[in-house]
Design an enzyme around this catalytic site. Sequence first.
Site, short mmCIF file in Angstrom:
data_model
loop_
_atom_site.label_atom_id
_atom_site.label_comp_id
_atom_site.label_asym_id
_atom_site.label_seq_id
_atom_site.Cartn_x
_atom_site.Cartn_y
_atom_site.Cartn_z
N ASP A 183 -0.92 -4.62 5.99
CA ASP A 183 -1.92 -5.48 5.34
C ASP A 183 -1.60 -5.70 3.86
O ASP A 183 -0.93 -4.89 3.23
CB ASP A 183 -3.32 -4.88 5.47
CG ASP A 183 -3.40 -3.48 4.87
OD1 ASP A 183 -2.48 -2.69 5.12
OD2 ASP A 183 -4.36 -3.18 4.14
N GLU A 184 -2.11 -6.79 3.34
CA GLU A 184 -2.15 -7.07 1.90
C GLU A 184 -0.85 -6.74 1.17
O GLU A 184 -0.88 -6.16 0.10
CB GLU A 184 -3.31 -6.28 1.27
CG GLU A 184 -4.65 -6.64 1.85
CD GLU A 184 -5.76 -5.71 1.37
OE1 GLU A 184 -6.86 -6.20 1.14
OE2 GLU A 184 -5.53 -4.49 1.23
N SER A 185 0.28 -7.17 1.74
CA SER A 185 1.56 -6.93 1.06
C SER A 185 1.82 -8.11 0.13
O SER A 185 2.77 -8.88 0.33
CB SER A 185 2.67 -6.78 2.09
OG SER A 185 2.47 -5.62 2.85
N HIS A 219 0.83 -1.22 0.00
CA HIS A 219 0.00 0.00 0.00
C HIS A 219 0.86 1.26 0.00
O HIS A 219 0.52 2.26 0.63
CB HIS A 219 -0.94 0.02 1.22
CG HIS A 219 -2.03 -1.00 1.15
ND1 HIS A 219 -3.27 -0.73 0.61
CD2 HIS A 219 -2.07 -2.30 1.54
CE1 HIS A 219 -4.04 -1.81 0.68
NE2 HIS A 219 -3.32 -2.79 1.24
#
Length: 530
Positions: A345-347, A258
């Site tokens: 998150d969401e790496s 992100h």
Amino acid sequence: MRYLSPFLLIALFLSFSCSQEQETLNDQNIIPLPREVKSAKGSFIVDASTTILIEGRGEGMDWMGEYLADKIGGVLGSEISTSTEGGNLILRKTQGDQLEAYNLSISNEEIVISSDGEPGLFFGIQSFLQLLPDEIAVQRPVSSAITIPAGSINDQPEYGYRGSMLDVARHFFDVEDVKHYIDVMAGLKYNYLHLHLSDDQGWRIEIKSWPKLTEIGGSTEVGGGEGGFYTQEEYKEIVAYAAQRYITVVPEIDMPGHTNAALASYAELNPGVNPANGILDSLTIVPLDYDKPKVNPEPAELYTGIEVGFSTFATDLDLTYQFVDDVVREIVEMTPGPYFHIGGDESHVTDKDDYIKFVNRAQEIVQKYGKVSIGWDEVATASLLPGNIAQFWGDEDNAVLANKQGNKVLMSPAKKTYMDMQYDSTTQLGLHWAAYIEIDDAYNWDPANYVDGITAEDIIGVETPLWTETITNRADIQYMIFPRIYATAEVAWTPSNQRNWENFEGRLANASKRWEMQGINYYKSPKVNW
Ligand code: TNX
């Protein structure tokens, strides 16, 4: 006799014709529901002769007295005074360490709001304001004498962390919008505002040592609008406005994924071109190959879409950690609260080992600057430092992993607390990847038994996030949070064995009279008899 303006006369007439004053003290206007409400014989009349007595010293006591006087004055149509010597509406700070618990007691002679702490007094004031006529919401004079039925309220929160998150990265919201958000939270006894300050689509906080972050990274948003950012002065103004309302700001810099806005601002933070395939890694879903030499990193392109999981910092570069250190240091200097949120998150394009290495180092940097890290639940796959928090949003295994490491969990299940989720399939704004969340869904769950193996002792509290990929202005914000931010306020404050949907639904309908007066763009759920 005091001159009565025609406006006030009309207002007085209206107040008799549609009087909403309660006969006996009850909880029907109070959200979140207090622990205990008892009615008694008699009543107290608030009028121009009412004086607020401030008892006990403290930094915010005078401000709180004025705040209360202002609100009451608004519905009375006359000013009321504050004093430190005498009065019959008493704000009493007592000795002790129950800083959030309060007692509100109303008799014929006086009203006393007491607490060991200023936060508790502020929460007591919020309950009291909910007992006053609805016109308080717009400061419209309604009666020169307001009767409050006698009785008492004893109250304290179930969870110490009651938060809401506002994503100012996907779409930027200015200081006034954030203050509006804070006002809503303050009325519901929330005490933490989490600001999601960076994401792929935008960097929203001035960092003096890395000025291009806002110059370039802050220059757009989802959909290609002009974006924006808070100067350090503006950020401090938000922090101070929140603090005055006993709300602590939790800043988030989301990393190592992100991070496209930062990668667009500084070429040297990019992993570089992967010689294996010749593609700019930060813009692909191809895992990085760190064994290969990097060549000429180029800045990423600014991104205005809403897909997630394509960006990553170069976790093997010393420069990356220098960057993180500078950013954390500058933000910490402006942030009095105990927490710094590192995202995590969401790496999806960060190699697993690199992710763990990065999270471990980011936590150390945050600790070095005296703060406790919070991260989205994936951070539990790294080694959490003692005291650090995992914010559960979707993966139960991660919550359990955090718990096994001896770390606490902040509960934000996407299926219950995500206010960007649509109410049903006809909702125009929002997304629905996690669920459709009607108001009763947002209300009917218990943080202490939502995840197997995670109980009340393992939880610091509850947070309800508003992600803003589809949310562009204040009216949109209102539509998504009213009424769900009320539901989570009660989930976080009121013990679950005292909560009841039918009862809450009635109180919500009562609360909506104030939203109508304020012109709030709320969702008129068919589940509520408005
Ligand atoms: C998931 S939840 C995200 C956000 C999105 C959100 C949209 C989480 C930690 N990450 O990046 O904005 O879904 O609902």
